[in-house]
Design a protein around this motif. Structure first.
Motif, mmCIF file in Angstrom:
data_model
loop_
_atom_site.group_PDB
_atom_site.id
_atom_site.type_symbol
_atom_site.label_atom_id
_atom_site.label_comp_id
_atom_site.label_asym_id
_atom_site.label_seq_id
_atom_site.Cartn_x
_atom_site.Cartn_y
_atom_site.Cartn_z
ATOM 1 N N ASN A 189 0.767 -1.066 0.001
ATOM 2 C CA ASN A 189 0.039 -0.004 0.171
ATOM 3 C C ASN A 189 0.972 1.358 -0.108
ATOM 4 N N THR A 190 0.393 2.184 -1.008
ATOM 5 C CA THR A 190 1.596 3.309 -1.125
ATOM 6 C C THR A 190 0.638 4.620 -1.257
ATOM 7 N N HIS A 191 1.417 5.665 -1.494
ATOM 8 C CA HIS A 191 0.768 7.023 -2.004
ATOM 9 C C HIS A 191 2.196 7.813 -2.541
ATOM 10 N N LEU A 192 1.973 7.981 -4.180
ATOM 11 C CA LEU A 192 2.761 8.481 -4.915
ATOM 12 C C LEU A 192 2.769 10.049 -4.769
ATOM 13 N N ASP A 193 3.893 10.475 -4.980
ATOM 14 C CA ASP A 193 4.081 12.173 -4.730
ATOM 15 C C ASP A 193 3.123 12.901 -5.665
ATOM 16 N N HIS A 194 2.496 13.910 -5.018
ATOM 17 C CA HIS A 194 1.367 14.730 -5.949
ATOM 18 C C HIS A 194 2.133 15.854 -6.807
ATOM 19 N N SER A 195 3.421 16.144 -6.629
ATOM 20 C CA SER A 195 3.929 17.272 -7.251
ATOM 21 C C SER A 195 4.802 16.756 -8.438
ATOM 22 N N SER A 196 5.759 15.596 -8.329
ATOM 23 C CA SER A 196 6.778 15.468 -9.173
ATOM 24 C C SER A 196 6.319 14.258 -10.253
ATOM 25 N N GLN A 197 6.370 14.305 -11.109
ATOM 26 C CA GLN A 197 5.975 13.212 -12.329
ATOM 27 C C GLN A 197 7.295 12.372 -12.155
ATOM 28 N N HIS A 198 8.534 12.633 -11.969
ATOM 29 C CA HIS A 198 9.747 11.955 -11.931
ATOM 30 C C HIS A 198 9.564 11.137 -10.694
ATOM 31 N N ALA A 199 9.193 11.584 -9.688
ATOM 32 C CA ALA A 199 9.343 10.947 -8.373
ATOM 33 C C ALA A 199 7.907 9.525 -8.536
ATOM 34 N N ARG A 200 6.872 10.117 -9.225
ATOM 35 C CA ARG A 200 5.770 9.179 -9.497
ATOM 36 C C ARG A 200 6.347 7.842 -10.385
ATOM 37 N N GLU A 201 7.133 8.054 -11.329
ATOM 38 C CA GLU A 201 7.405 7.319 -12.150
ATOM 39 C C GLU A 201 8.687 6.349 -11.672
ATOM 40 N N LYS A 202 9.570 6.924 -10.939
ATOM 41 C CA LYS A 202 10.520 6.193 -10.322
ATOM 42 C C LYS A 202 10.107 5.286 -9.139
ATOM 43 N N GLY A 203 9.021 6.076 -8.292
ATOM 44 C CA GLY A 203 8.358 5.188 -7.321
ATOM 45 C C GLY A 203 7.542 4.149 -7.867
ATOM 46 N N SER A 204 7.018 4.283 -8.881
ATOM 47 C CA SER A 204 6.142 3.013 -9.507
ATOM 48 C C SER A 204 7.022 2.004 -9.825
ATOM 49 N N ARG A 205 8.196 2.354 -10.364
ATOM 50 C CA ARG A 205 9.264 1.325 -10.875
ATOM 51 C C ARG A 205 9.918 0.695 -9.450
ATOM 52 N N LEU A 206 10.213 1.423 -8.470
ATOM 53 C CA LEU A 206 10.732 0.776 -7.335
ATOM 54 C C LEU A 206 9.530 -0.212 -6.607
ATOM 55 N N LEU A 207 8.416 0.313 -6.653
ATOM 56 C CA LEU A 207 7.254 -0.631 -6.167
ATOM 57 C C LEU A 207 7.314 -2.036 -6.699
#
Length: 285
Positions: free
Chosen positions: A135-153
């Motif tokens: 269960n997670t919550h990706l960042d709301h402001s950084s698209q780069h963080a969303r993409e990197k976060g999804s890859r790490l997940l």
């Protein structure tokens, strides 16, 4: 094994929300659990006091998690579970950052520390059957963080499945609509650095346009979702719905809860499967 799974952004306790602040709507939030009786619930934005409010109102549920700043500090991605349906056997948490195991840090332009909480559950109703819930919550402001976060997940979840041979759910507020590259990756539509996810999201498997999931206390259904339930191939979705109920005239949060019902099938022992989790027709939640 039948499992009902919910993702629910609780909206943090912000006094500036006035009549929509947590003190006014905490009963409505608890009622979502009581009315729909999900076996597992991935929550976002819950502060420790909010989670203990729900714990007191819902003695049939337990919960697991820590704050994104560590311990009880700041927002949690707590996972709630029905004590009579499942039991937690193992649990953990990591940061969506370049140092997932700490020290905690922000990475990739994220506005806040971002985390993922996971639990290994065993069914109390079907002996020996187990599964993972991330269960997670990706960042709301950084698209780069969303993409990197999804890859790490996906990397962490795939490695966990490889070790255990278990099916898995992934829930969360992804702060991204279905055509966003972060969601396309998790859906297995986009290969990144040689990695290709085998997850399916409940909306896609149901073949339906679910409409809006974040509404900012305004209600309505026109728009696209940012809150998701994903599953590994051994899990077949039976139905999914965005719950747009008002309780006592109040919305329980500025996000609608999303509820999916699924059958967790037998894994093949490797953490991989070629079986489809596409639904067989439309099922009402």
């Amino acid at each position: 094994m039948n499992v009902s799974v919910m993702t629910f952004n609780l909206r943090f306790n912000n006094p500036g929300d006035g009549g929509n602040s947590w003190e006014h709507r905490k009963g409505a939030a608890a009622e979502m659990f009581s009315l729909y009786r999900p076996a597992i619930v991935g929550t976002q934005e819950g502060l420790y006091g909010m989670l203990t409010d729900l714990e007191l109102a819902l003695p049939e549920y337990g919960w697991v998690g820590e704050g994104r700043n560590g311990g009880r500090e700041n927002e949690f991605n707590a996972i709630f579970y029905r004590k009579d349906e499942v039991e937690p056997l193992d649990r953990g948490q990591f940061w969506l950052s370049e140092q997932p195991d700490g020290p905690k840090e922000k990475s990739w332009g994220a506005s806040h520390f971002r985390i993922c909480t996971w639990v290994l559950f065993r069914s109390r109703t079907e002996s020996g059957k187990s599964f993972l819930h991330y269960n997670t919550h990706l960042d709301h402001s950084s698209q780069h963080a969303r993409e990197k976060g999804s890859r790490l997940l996906w990397t962490r979840l795939a490695e966990h499945r490889e070790r255990t041979g278990l099916p898995a759910f992934l829930t969360g507020d992804m702060n991204a609509e279905p055509d966003n590259p972060a969601i396309a990756f998790l859906r297995g539509k986009l290969e990144v650095d040689g990695a290709l996810s085998s997850l399916c999201d409940a909306y896609e498997s149901a073949g339906k346009d679910p409409g809006l999931s974040f509404h900012g206390f305004a209600g309505g259904d026109e728009g696209r979702p940012i809150d998701y339930v994903f599953a590994s191939p051994e899990i077949r979705f039976l139905g999914v719905g965005i719950i747009r109920d008002r309780i006592g005239g109040l919305y329980p949060s500025d996000h609608y809860p999303v509820l999916a019902r699924a059958i967790v099938q037998e894994p093949d022992g490797s953490g991989r499967s070629t079986r489809s989790n596409k639904t067989e027709g439309s099922v009402r939640i």
